[in-house]
Design an enzyme around this catalytic site. Structure first.
Site, PDB file in Angstrom:
ATOM      1  N   ALA A 108       1.018  -1.521  -0.332  1.00 56.04           N
ATOM      2  CA  ALA A 108      -0.367  -0.025   0.103  1.00 56.04           C
ATOM      3  C   ALA A 108       0.574   1.276   0.199  1.00 56.04           C
ATOM      4  CB  ALA A 108      -1.074   0.256   0.976  1.00 56.04           C
ATOM      5  N   GLU A 109       1.879   1.155   1.182  1.00 51.53           N
ATOM      6  CA  GLU A 109       2.725   2.667   0.681  1.00 51.53           C
ATOM      7  C   GLU A 109       4.177   2.176   1.171  1.00 51.53           C
ATOM      8  OE1 GLU A 109       1.867   5.367  -0.051  1.00 51.53           O
ATOM      9  OE2 GLU A 109      -0.183   5.133   0.530  1.00 51.53           O
ATOM     10  N   THR A 110       5.470   2.729   0.071  1.00 51.00           N
ATOM     11  CA  THR A 110       6.651   2.961   0.333  1.00 51.00           C
ATOM     12  C   THR A 110       7.332   4.069   0.950  1.00 51.00           C
ATOM     13  OG1 THR A 110       6.691   1.173  -1.595  1.00 51.00           O
ATOM     14  CG2 THR A 110       9.225   2.174  -0.571  1.00 51.00           C
TER      15      THR A 110
END
Length: 266
Positions: free
Chosen positions: A45-47
């Site tokens: 979902a997020e880096t």
């Protein structure tokens, strides 16, 4: 070129729960296109990417297909990595980002996010939200930032309704803003929620810290108290301890390191 990464489960007390985020501590910024490609490669979902500039930590977040202005779980993950893997001194880390100043502090086994309040306003097009969700809703609110809508929030009648909801994701992707948040009073928690953001590559986010900047002031007003226990009832699930403090929201949770490695670039 080799880049070290760390994968963290945020808002989790045991592995494979909460929300996974990838964290890179860089010596200097990479090209934005390359950071976007790295985020797409990891497909979480997020880096998060962090760089220390002028004695301050700057942070940026990328979904698999877009950079976002604010992310809670990946900020928690980044602070955890800086404290635990890179031995950042002190008990507080100050971040700067597209949304302004953020802070993460240690509190025993938990980390506490200090984020800005995001207040949602009534949204008049309730019918299109109900059509996307496939269920009636009690009300819809919208978070306005800049020139348009950033997020939508739909209030459902019960926790059971939130858990059972099966939205039409193609219809959700066509709604204004990044995503659609649904919420209701909880059975064992003050409130529960789920978050769908297919327009930015996230069909359903497991646990979303930034949405609680909207949810906390809303439910604090509805329930008449500033300290709330929240649960995001995705398949992975995650508990968040939230407190409204004026125009700031404190969001506390645990984090676990799941994997570390190196990205090999030519």
């Amino acid at each position: 070129m080799q880049l070290e990464f760390h994968q963290v489960d945020a808002f989790a007390s045991r592995p494979f729960t909460g929300n996974p985020a990838m964290v890179y501590r860089l010596d200097r910024w990479l090209d934005a296109t390359l950071m976007q490609q790295i985020a797409a490669e990891h497909n979480l979902a997020e880096t998060a990417f962090v760089v220390k500039e002028d004695a301050a930590w700057h942070i940026r977040w990328f979904t698999p297909c877009a950079e976002v202005p604010l992310c809670g779980h990946a900020t928690l993950a980044a602070a955890f990595v800086l404290f635990e893997q890179y031995e950042e001194p002190g008990e507080v880390i100050d971040f700067t980002c597209l949304s302004g100043a953020l802070q993460v502090s240690r509190a025993g086994s938990q980390l506490v996010l200090d984020f800005p309040v995001r207040r949602a306003q009534p949204y008049e097009w309730q019918a299109e939200v109900e059509q996307a969700l496939g269920v009636p809703v009690q009300r819809v609110l919208a978070l306005h930032e800049g020139q348009g809508i950033q997020e939508l929030l739909a209030i459902l009648p019960s926790e059971a309704a939130v858990r059972a909801c099966q939205p039409d994701l193609s219809a959700v992707a066509k709604l204004p803003g990044q995503g659609l948040l649904i919420s209701a009073v909880g059975e064992r928690h003050d409130f529960v929620s789920r978050y769908f953001a297919p327009a930015i590559g996230i069909d359903e986010d497991p646990v979303t810290g930034s949405t609680h900047c909207m949810l906390t002031p809303y439910w604090a007003q509805q329930l008449g108290k500033d300290a709330l226990i929240a649960y995001q009832c995705s398949a992975r699930g995650g508990e968040l301890q939230c407190e409204l403090q004026g125009e700031r929201v404190k969001i506390a949770g645990q984090a676990l390191l799941i994997a570390s490695g190196r990205l090999m670039l030519p």
